[in-house]
Write a protein that holds these residues in place. Sequence first.
Motif, mmCIF file in Angstrom:
data_model
loop_
_atom_site.group_PDB
_atom_site.id
_atom_site.type_symbol
_atom_site.label_atom_id
_atom_site.label_comp_id
_atom_site.label_asym_id
_atom_site.label_seq_id
_atom_site.Cartn_x
_atom_site.Cartn_y
_atom_site.Cartn_z
ATOM 1 N N GLY A 1 0.776 -1.115 -0.113
ATOM 2 C CA GLY A 1 0.242 0.032 0.119
ATOM 3 C C GLY A 1 0.884 1.213 0.029
ATOM 4 N N GLY B 1 2.517 4.047 -2.200
ATOM 5 C CA GLY B 1 2.605 4.712 -3.590
ATOM 6 C C GLY B 1 3.794 5.412 -3.944
ATOM 7 N N LEU C 1 6.967 4.919 -4.156
ATOM 8 C CA LEU C 1 8.235 4.846 -3.616
ATOM 9 C C LEU C 1 9.125 3.628 -3.925
ATOM 10 N N PRO D 1 7.337 16.237 5.532
ATOM 11 C CA PRO D 1 5.954 15.720 6.370
ATOM 12 C C PRO D 1 5.096 14.929 5.399
ATOM 13 N N GLY D 2 4.598 13.949 6.003
ATOM 14 C CA GLY D 2 3.594 13.402 5.302
ATOM 15 C C GLY D 2 3.763 12.596 3.966
ATOM 16 N N THR D 3 5.092 12.027 3.789
ATOM 17 C CA THR D 3 5.536 11.488 2.641
ATOM 18 C C THR D 3 5.592 9.853 2.821
ATOM 19 N N GLY D 4 5.395 9.505 3.953
ATOM 20 C CA GLY D 4 5.140 8.135 4.085
ATOM 21 C C GLY D 4 6.562 7.226 4.646
ATOM 22 N N LYS D 5 7.182 8.180 5.590
ATOM 23 C CA LYS D 5 8.402 7.755 6.100
ATOM 24 C C LYS D 5 7.805 6.610 7.259
ATOM 25 N N THR D 6 7.056 6.829 7.878
ATOM 26 C CA THR D 6 6.225 6.097 8.941
ATOM 27 C C THR D 6 5.636 4.754 8.473
ATOM 28 N N LEU D 7 4.972 5.138 7.313
ATOM 29 C CA LEU D 7 4.311 3.910 6.617
ATOM 30 C C LEU D 7 5.463 3.017 5.907
ATOM 31 N N ASN E 1 12.125 15.284 9.755
ATOM 32 C CA ASN E 1 11.773 16.289 8.714
ATOM 33 C C ASN E 1 13.079 17.125 8.316
ATOM 34 N N ILE F 1 -0.683 6.642 -5.315
ATOM 35 C CA ILE F 1 -1.202 6.929 -4.027
ATOM 36 C C ILE F 1 -2.813 7.035 -4.305
ATOM 37 N N LYS G 1 -5.602 4.736 -2.415
ATOM 38 C CA LYS G 1 -6.447 5.362 -1.332
ATOM 39 C C LYS G 1 -8.095 5.467 -1.767
ATOM 40 N N GLY H 1 1.752 12.530 0.074
ATOM 41 C CA GLY H 1 0.641 11.435 0.348
ATOM 42 C C GLY H 1 -0.122 11.792 1.358
ATOM 43 N N ALA H 2 0.137 12.317 2.589
ATOM 44 C CA ALA H 2 -0.890 12.717 3.486
ATOM 45 C C ALA H 2 -1.942 13.753 2.990
ATOM 46 N N GLU I 1 -4.513 11.986 0.647
ATOM 47 C CA GLU I 1 -5.451 11.311 1.655
ATOM 48 C C GLU I 1 -6.296 12.416 2.088
HETATM 49 P P1 ATP Z 1 5.873 13.052 9.427
HETATM 50 O O1 ATP Z 1 7.124 13.250 9.063
HETATM 51 O O2 ATP Z 1 4.922 14.080 9.280
HETATM 52 O O3 ATP Z 1 5.868 12.007 10.591
HETATM 53 P P2 ATP Z 1 5.635 10.654 7.580
HETATM 54 O O4 ATP Z 1 6.454 10.950 6.374
HETATM 55 O O5 ATP Z 1 6.050 9.662 8.399
HETATM 56 O O6 ATP Z 1 5.158 12.092 8.271
HETATM 57 P P3 ATP Z 1 3.365 8.903 7.254
HETATM 58 O O7 ATP Z 1 2.848 9.311 8.676
HETATM 59 O O8 ATP Z 1 3.826 7.734 6.843
HETATM 60 O O9 ATP Z 1 4.249 10.340 7.080
HETATM 61 O O10 ATP Z 1 2.195 9.302 6.141
HETATM 62 C C1 ATP Z 1 0.855 10.297 6.442
HETATM 63 C C2 ATP Z 1 -0.188 9.526 5.959
HETATM 64 O O11 ATP Z 1 -0.123 9.686 4.579
HETATM 65 C C3 ATP Z 1 -0.466 8.095 6.003
HETATM 66 O O12 ATP Z 1 -1.848 7.784 6.525
HETATM 67 C C4 ATP Z 1 -0.136 7.306 4.933
HETATM 68 O O13 ATP Z 1 -0.892 6.307 4.522
HETATM 69 C C5 ATP Z 1 -0.178 8.491 3.944
HETATM 70 N N1 ATP Z 1 1.001 8.484 3.000
HETATM 71 C C6 ATP Z 1 1.799 9.313 2.808
HETATM 72 N N2 ATP Z 1 2.563 9.069 1.692
HETATM 73 C C7 ATP Z 1 2.211 8.012 1.139
HETATM 74 C C8 ATP Z 1 2.543 6.870 -0.026
HETATM 75 N N3 ATP Z 1 3.707 7.295 -0.655
HETATM 76 N N4 ATP Z 1 1.977 5.910 -0.164
HETATM 77 C C9 ATP Z 1 0.619 5.570 0.481
HETATM 78 N N5 ATP Z 1 0.340 6.268 1.303
HETATM 79 C C10 ATP Z 1 0.964 7.452 1.817
#
Ligand code: ATP
Length: 285
Positions: A20, A22, A24, A63-69, A175, A207, A211, A239-240, A243
């Motif tokens: 899931g 997108g 990367l 932020p929100g680019t999917g690092k945690t994911l 970040n 993505i 989603k 990505g965030a 969403e």
């Molecule tokens: P931060 O730096 O703010 O902690 P992050 O890079 O860790 O952000 P995530 O927490 O992984 O970001 O992603 C935030 C949301 O956006 C999640 O719900 C995630 O599913 C979605 N998301 C972000 N990037 C992607 C992606 N490339 N593919 C699928 N979903 C994504």
Amino acid sequence: STRPNADAIIRPDFKFEDLGIGGLDKEFTAIFRRAFASRIFPPGVIEKMGMTHVKGMLLYGPPGTGKTLIARQIGKMLNAREPKIVNGPEILSKYVGSSEENIRNLFKDAEAEYKKKGDSSALHIIIFDELDSVFKQRGSRGDGTGVADNVVNQLLAKMDGVDQLNNILVIGMTNRKDLIDSALLRPGRFEVQVEIHLPDEEGRLQILKIKTKKMVENNVLGKDVDLQKLAELTKNFSGAEIEGLIKSAGSFALNKHIKVGTLGQLNGDFSNIIIDMQCFLNALE
Ligand code: ATP
């Protein structure tokens, strides 16, 4: 020793598409090759080369680019224990006084399992979010209490000490890589660093597809919704944010069925709500 080989460490049914994530795939491949590849060779191979496994990796980018994911999904791909996730500011504030103990506790399960099973222990992943809040450059750090310093020292002691433990990988996220103390980035610590970028158009399309998959399956996404067009219109979205856009489009679809001037009365046929292209365009506005 019986270090896990490829069969043990990568789930045989693994498919990147199932994660899931997108757009990367290049980053994911880089992470795999640089941080995990050594773990899939049979016992002895990397020792013979005088190498050790990577035990720390830094994911950085907006932020929100999917690092945690990504960090979470790596655990799913590998035969790993459920990752432990800690948050930098939380370690410093919520547990004042016991911050160092908290760091020690993070490693406890992995250490115990390693003592019992040696190299056949599953991989333990520790995810450290907002790493920069704790690991700022020396001199710029500090709240005057020395708590941050103690936490840094404890984590470094743990990471420097996991040499014999082949079952631990610490994934740090930030970040602001520029704020991170360079002592943390040297070999043996967060030695592999991978940048996670904002998605390009193709990534955004992937993505959007991921989603909206459920909406398509449930026949609630309008036939006129042009995901390719939306990918073009969402330049510089993370990505965030994509969403968020989809959620907002969903709200527009719902709101069409709430009577104007009321907060609770529904009108029209709401048994078959469709999220159409106009909902997305409204959301984009
Ligand atoms: P931060 O730096 O703010 O902690 P992050 O890079 O860790 O952000 P995530 O927490 O992984 O970001 O992603 C935030 C949301 O956006 C999640 O719900 C995630 O599913 C979605 N998301 C972000 N990037 C992607 C992606 N490339 N593919 C699928 N979903 C994504």
